[in-house]
Design an enzyme around this catalytic site. Sequence first.
Site, mmCIF file in Angstrom:
data_model
loop_
_atom_site.group_PDB
_atom_site.id
_atom_site.type_symbol
_atom_site.label_atom_id
_atom_site.label_comp_id
_atom_site.label_asym_id
_atom_site.label_seq_id
_atom_site.Cartn_x
_atom_site.Cartn_y
_atom_site.Cartn_z
ATOM 1 N N ASP A 184 76.820 -32.365 39.886
ATOM 2 C CA ASP A 184 76.792 -33.797 40.205
ATOM 3 C C ASP A 184 76.696 -33.987 41.731
ATOM 4 O O ASP A 184 75.874 -34.768 42.219
ATOM 5 C CB ASP A 184 78.074 -34.427 39.635
ATOM 6 C CG ASP A 184 78.192 -35.900 39.944
ATOM 7 O OD1 ASP A 184 77.581 -36.707 39.223
ATOM 8 O OD2 ASP A 184 78.892 -36.242 40.912
ATOM 9 N N LYS A 188 73.655 -35.442 44.251
ATOM 10 C CA LYS A 188 73.943 -36.506 45.212
ATOM 11 C C LYS A 188 73.563 -36.121 46.647
ATOM 12 O O LYS A 188 73.089 -36.957 47.407
ATOM 13 C CB LYS A 188 75.432 -36.876 45.135
ATOM 14 C CG LYS A 188 75.779 -37.625 43.832
ATOM 15 C CD LYS A 188 77.266 -37.724 43.620
ATOM 16 C CE LYS A 188 77.610 -38.589 42.405
ATOM 17 N NZ LYS A 188 79.025 -38.539 42.043
HETATM 18 N N1 HSE Z 1 81.217 -37.979 37.380
HETATM 19 C C1 HSE Z 1 80.949 -38.638 38.609
HETATM 20 C C2 HSE Z 1 82.133 -38.419 39.539
HETATM 21 C C3 HSE Z 1 80.739 -40.088 38.363
HETATM 22 O O1 HSE Z 1 83.159 -37.912 39.074
HETATM 23 O O2 HSE Z 1 82.050 -38.723 40.717
HETATM 24 C C4 HSE Z 1 80.113 -40.807 39.495
HETATM 25 O O3 HSE Z 1 78.873 -40.284 39.856
#
Ligand code: HSE
Length: 373
Positions: A184, A188
């Site tokens: 994740d 980003k």
């Molecule tokens: N799973 C992601 C986090 C959600 O924990 O930041 C937001 O992108």
Amino acid sequence: MKIGLLGFGVVGRGVYDLTAARDDIQVAKVVCLEEVSLPDAEVTKDFQSVLNDETIDTVVEAMGGLHPAYEFVKAAIEAGKNIVTSNKALVATFYDELIPLAKEKGVLFRCTAAVGGGIGWLSELERARRSQTVESVGGIMNGTTNYILDSMTRLGLGYAEALRQAQELGYAEANPTTDVEGIDTWHKVILSSNIAFGISVNPESVPAVGISRITAEDVENFTNNGYICKLVSTGKMEDGKLSAYVQPTLFGRGALEAAVPANYNLITLVGSASGRMSFYGQGAGRYPTAYNVVQDCTDVLSGRGFYSPYGGKVNADNSVCLCYYVRGEMDAWLKENKEADFGTGIVTKPVSVEKMHAWLKAHPEAFAAALDK
Ligand code: HSE
């Protein structure tokens, strides 16, 4: 604005709730697989009905995942609909296709909620790069891992219990492996680097290590030595060379990052004129994330899309050297690069990010965290 909302999970439901009382932004149709009944929006499983509905001018994509989100968003752009999405995997993976396509079709595209949940980070980054050179981006970009590390550090919780709580609170992705293995955060930092530097980073060239290998003993060791561990991303452009990676990092107690609690994020840019600017807020959760989706809708209403100049595909070069805490098998490479003992592990001499990540790949039981400079 009439919205076709794709997905009715954590974010989609939040968008529906936050727009329910508005006159200027209405969710007209919701495409989802769940059986839900809504007083003022049609619920359908058929995406084509959104595509064919000429009264729908904007598609809000909150499904997550790559497919069929990619096919739906692409078809919606081709049908002349504006796009607002919170899907970082989608935008990071298909950046060099979707952004030029939106431009070509004359539709507005925004994705602020894709990074930083409730923080308007990408919108501010987009503004920042208009008037100065952005030198670096990065920081704490994942609420789930911050929640886990914070609970382990402050409350002494075990890893599994902290992860379970983060899932219950709706912070984690559908597959929490995405959070804890750094995927994740990887999406980003790729997306943030694309916007900051006007490029499309080759994802394969950006290594990512998450926090799933951390133990209570590692955390205790850090605490005893005055350090706090956070999962951190870096995207830095120096002399035309990009370094970009995701890894656990140890901060001294005085650092801003060390104080970030629970599901909060702290995302930073360094600009040639502004110097350091850091953005702090809830990086995950229904209403913080939905808030930024609605903000993007209001920007679309005012005709503001989200375009960075596009300078082509770039590979990261991670020859930059850092010192690491490492707990793992003391093989020849680690012995050669050891600087000092450090509780349950050692601290290395400066070694390249590239070599450290390659070593970690070959040692799946080991844990490493960079020492913040
Ligand atoms: N799973 C992601 C986090 C959600 O924990 O930041 C937001 O992108």
